[in-house]
Design a protein around this motif. Structure first.
Motif, PDB file in Angstrom:
ATOM      1  N   ARG A   1      47.899  48.242  39.038  1.00 20.74           N
ATOM      2  CA  ARG A   1      46.814  47.937  38.106  1.00 20.74           C
ATOM      3  C   ARG A   1      46.885  46.487  37.643  1.00 20.74           C
ATOM      4  N   THR A   2      48.088  46.012  37.349  1.00 22.62           N
ATOM      5  CA  THR A   2      48.252  44.616  36.920  1.00 22.62           C
ATOM      6  C   THR A   2      47.836  43.648  38.017  1.00 22.62           C
ATOM      7  N   ALA A   3      48.225  43.961  39.257  1.00 22.21           N
ATOM      8  CA  ALA A   3      47.850  43.106  40.378  1.00 22.21           C
ATOM      9  C   ALA A   3      46.340  43.086  40.584  1.00 22.21           C
ATOM     10  N   ALA A   4      45.702  44.259  40.439  1.00 19.28           N
ATOM     11  CA  ALA A   4      44.246  44.338  40.605  1.00 19.28           C
ATOM     12  C   ALA A   4      43.535  43.561  39.508  1.00 19.28           C
ATOM     13  N   GLU A   5      44.031  43.672  38.268  1.00 19.07           N
ATOM     14  CA  GLU A   5      43.415  42.935  37.163  1.00 19.07           C
ATOM     15  C   GLU A   5      43.571  41.437  37.351  1.00 19.07           C
ATOM     16  N   ALA A   6      44.741  40.998  37.827  1.00 18.33           N
ATOM     17  CA  ALA A   6      44.966  39.573  38.061  1.00 18.33           C
ATOM     18  C   ALA A   6      44.047  39.056  39.168  1.00 18.33           C
ATOM     19  N   ALA A   7      43.894  39.855  40.230  1.00 12.93           N
ATOM     20  CA  ALA A   7      43.011  39.451  41.325  1.00 12.93           C
ATOM     21  C   ALA A   7      41.561  39.368  40.857  1.00 12.93           C
ATOM     22  N   GLU A   8      41.137  40.351  40.039  1.00 13.85           N
ATOM     23  CA  GLU A   8      39.765  40.342  39.523  1.00 13.85           C
ATOM     24  C   GLU A   8      39.533  39.135  38.622  1.00 13.85           C
ATOM     25  N   LYS A   9      40.524  38.816  37.790  1.00 18.18           N
ATOM     26  CA  LYS A   9      40.395  37.660  36.897  1.00 18.18           C
ATOM     27  C   LYS A   9      40.308  36.365  37.699  1.00 18.18           C
ATOM     28  N   ALA A  10      41.140  36.239  38.730  1.00 15.99           N
ATOM     29  CA  ALA A  10      41.109  35.035  39.563  1.00 15.99           C
ATOM     30  C   ALA A  10      39.770  34.893  40.273  1.00 15.99           C
ATOM     31  N   THR A  11      39.234  36.019  40.748  1.00 14.67           N
ATOM     32  CA  THR A  11      37.925  35.989  41.406  1.00 14.67           C
ATOM     33  C   THR A  11      36.833  35.575  40.433  1.00 14.67           C
ATOM     34  N   ARG A  12      36.894  36.119  39.194  1.00 15.18           N
ATOM     35  CA  ARG A  12      35.887  35.776  38.185  1.00 15.18           C
ATOM     36  C   ARG A  12      35.935  34.291  37.829  1.00 15.18           C
ATOM     37  N   VAL A  13      37.143  33.761  37.714  1.00 11.06           N
ATOM     38  CA  VAL A  13      37.297  32.335  37.405  1.00 11.06           C
ATOM     39  C   VAL A  13      36.707  31.476  38.517  1.00 11.06           C
ATOM     40  N   GLU A  14      36.957  31.867  39.756  1.00 15.60           N
ATOM     41  CA  GLU A  14      36.437  31.093  40.886  1.00 15.60           C
ATOM     42  C   GLU A  14      34.917  31.184  40.953  1.00 15.60           C
ATOM     43  N   LEU A  15      34.358  32.377  40.711  1.00 13.83           N
ATOM     44  CA  LEU A  15      32.901  32.527  40.722  1.00 13.83           C
ATOM     45  C   LEU A  15      32.251  31.709  39.615  1.00 13.83           C
ATOM     46  N   ASP A  16      32.852  31.696  38.430  1.00 12.34           N
ATOM     47  CA  ASP A  16      32.306  30.909  37.328  1.00 12.34           C
ATOM     48  C   ASP A  16      32.401  29.413  37.619  1.00 12.34           C
ATOM     49  N   ARG A  17      33.475  29.002  38.270  1.00 13.02           N
ATOM     50  CA  ARG A  17      33.617  27.588  38.636  1.00 13.02           C
ATOM     51  C   ARG A  17      32.535  27.191  39.640  1.00 13.02           C
ATOM     52  N   GLU A  18      32.281  28.062  40.601  1.00 12.66           N
ATOM     53  CA  GLU A  18      31.236  27.787  41.591  1.00 12.66           C
ATOM     54  C   GLU A  18      29.857  27.800  40.924  1.00 12.66           C
ATOM     55  N   HIS A  19      29.666  28.713  39.973  1.00 13.14           N
ATOM     56  CA  HIS A  19      28.403  28.778  39.223  1.00 13.14           C
ATOM     57  C   HIS A  19      28.141  27.448  38.510  1.00 13.14           C
ATOM     58  N   ASP A  20      29.155  26.925  37.857  1.00 15.15           N
ATOM     59  CA  ASP A  20      29.000  25.648  37.143  1.00 15.15           C
ATOM     60  C   ASP A  20      28.735  24.500  38.117  1.00 15.15           C
ATOM     61  N   ARG A  21      29.365  24.560  39.274  1.00 15.71           N
ATOM     62  CA  ARG A  21      29.184  23.483  40.247  1.00 15.71           C
ATOM     63  C   ARG A  21      27.748  23.447  40.786  1.00 15.71           C
ATOM     64  N   ARG A  22      27.097  24.605  40.857  1.00 16.71           N
ATOM     65  CA  ARG A  22      25.746  24.702  41.397  1.00 16.71           C
ATOM     66  C   ARG A  22      24.663  24.528  40.323  1.00 16.71           C
ATOM     67  N   ALA A  23      25.060  24.335  39.096  1.00 19.28           N
ATOM     68  CA  ALA A  23      24.089  24.219  38.007  1.00 19.28           C
ATOM     69  C   ALA A  23      23.292  22.921  38.126  1.00 19.28           C
ATOM     70  N   PRO A  24      22.047  22.917  37.614  1.00 17.73           N
ATOM     71  CA  PRO A  24      21.242  21.693  37.634  1.00 17.73           C
ATOM     72  C   PRO A  24      21.849  20.621  36.740  1.00 17.73           C
ATOM     73  N   ASP A  25      21.798  19.403  37.218  1.00 17.16           N
ATOM     74  CA  ASP A  25      22.334  18.262  36.462  1.00 17.16           C
ATOM     75  C   ASP A  25      21.182  17.585  35.727  1.00 17.16           C
ATOM     76  N   LEU A  26      21.222  17.619  34.411  1.00 13.11           N
ATOM     77  CA  LEU A  26      20.173  17.011  33.594  1.00 13.11           C
ATOM     78  C   LEU A  26      20.662  15.748  32.886  1.00 13.11           C
ATOM     79  N   SER A  27      21.758  15.212  33.339  1.00 16.73           N
ATOM     80  CA  SER A  27      22.341  14.056  32.650  1.00 16.73           C
ATOM     81  C   SER A  27      21.446  12.820  32.701  1.00 16.73           C
ATOM     82  N   MET A  28      20.557  12.732  33.698  1.00 14.99           N
ATOM     83  CA  MET A  28      19.687  11.573  33.834  1.00 14.99           C
ATOM     84  C   MET A  28      18.260  11.856  33.387  1.00 14.99           C
TER      85      MET A  28
END
Length: 207
Positions: A64-91
């Motif tokens: 269970r601990t290993a599954a939770e750690a894997a799920e957390k790592a996957t969620r972190v990676e998906l959120d990082r990719e989500h942020d990378r694909r976000a529209p850039d409004l800085s300009m």
């Protein structure tokens, strides 16, 4: 063998009553020994069963601990990719469009350029809580497209205090399709219409 000895002793006791006490004592000793052995065996079996149960629980906890750690790592990676694909409004910039002859028809525009295709919607939010969808040109935007949000027309009583920009991945007719696998709404028709990416823009004093 023990049974043979007991039978032999019993026969002897019948012939000689003086040995009756010895036979009874021997039988009691044998019975006691068997009881002690059975008790020890049962305790060992119970201990083995408890050890097995503990090992099983530990294995289940580790899994269970290993599954939770894997799920957390996957969620972190998906959120990082989500942020990378976000529209850039800085300009992004604010502009006043004076193409109309009547100054009341002049429009305040929030303008920006995106690096990938999106579907976009803009919602104006007023101080009293009123909300209204704003004009966006174009609504479907591609690589390098300049987008203008009509935030206000000068003839209006008051401009909104903020603008919510809702973005979703957009698959153009031409060009490479793309998506974000984070699990947020993929289109305006997905769920309650919430944006995949949401940006809140404060409207400055428009003079």
């Amino acid at each position: 063998m023990t049974t043979v000895l007991l039978l032999t002793a019993t026969e002897t006791a019948r012939e000689d009553p003086s040995v009756t006490d010895w036979v009874t004592a021997a039988a009691a000793i044998v019975a006691l020994a068997l009881s002690i052995w059975a008790l020890a065996f049962n305790r060992r079996s119970a201990a083995a069963a408890e050890d097995a149960a503990v090992t099983s629980r530990q294995a289940s906890d580790h899994a269970r601990t290993a599954a939770e750690a894997a799920e957390k790592a996957t969620r972190v990676e998906l959120d990082r990719e989500h942020d990378r694909r976000a529209p850039d409004l800085s300009m992004a910039t604010w502009q006043l469009n004076k193409e109309a002859l009547d100054p009341a028809e002049w429009r305040d525009l929030y303008t920006f350029t995106v690096a990938r295709p999106y579907l976009i919607k803009a919602i104006g939010v007023w101080a009293g809580g009123a909300r209204k969808e704003l004009d966006v040109k174009p609504e479907r935007i591609g690589f390098g497209t300049e987008v203008s949000v009509v935030v206000n027309t000068r003839g209006n009583a008051a401009p909104p205090t903020s603008v919510e920009l809702l973005f979703w991945p957009y698959r153009p007719r031409r060009g490479q399709a793309w998506f974000c696998a984070c699990g947020r709404p993929a289109s305006p028709d997905d769920g309650d219409g919430a944006g995949h990416w949401i940006r809140e823009i404060t409207v400055p004093r428009l003079g």
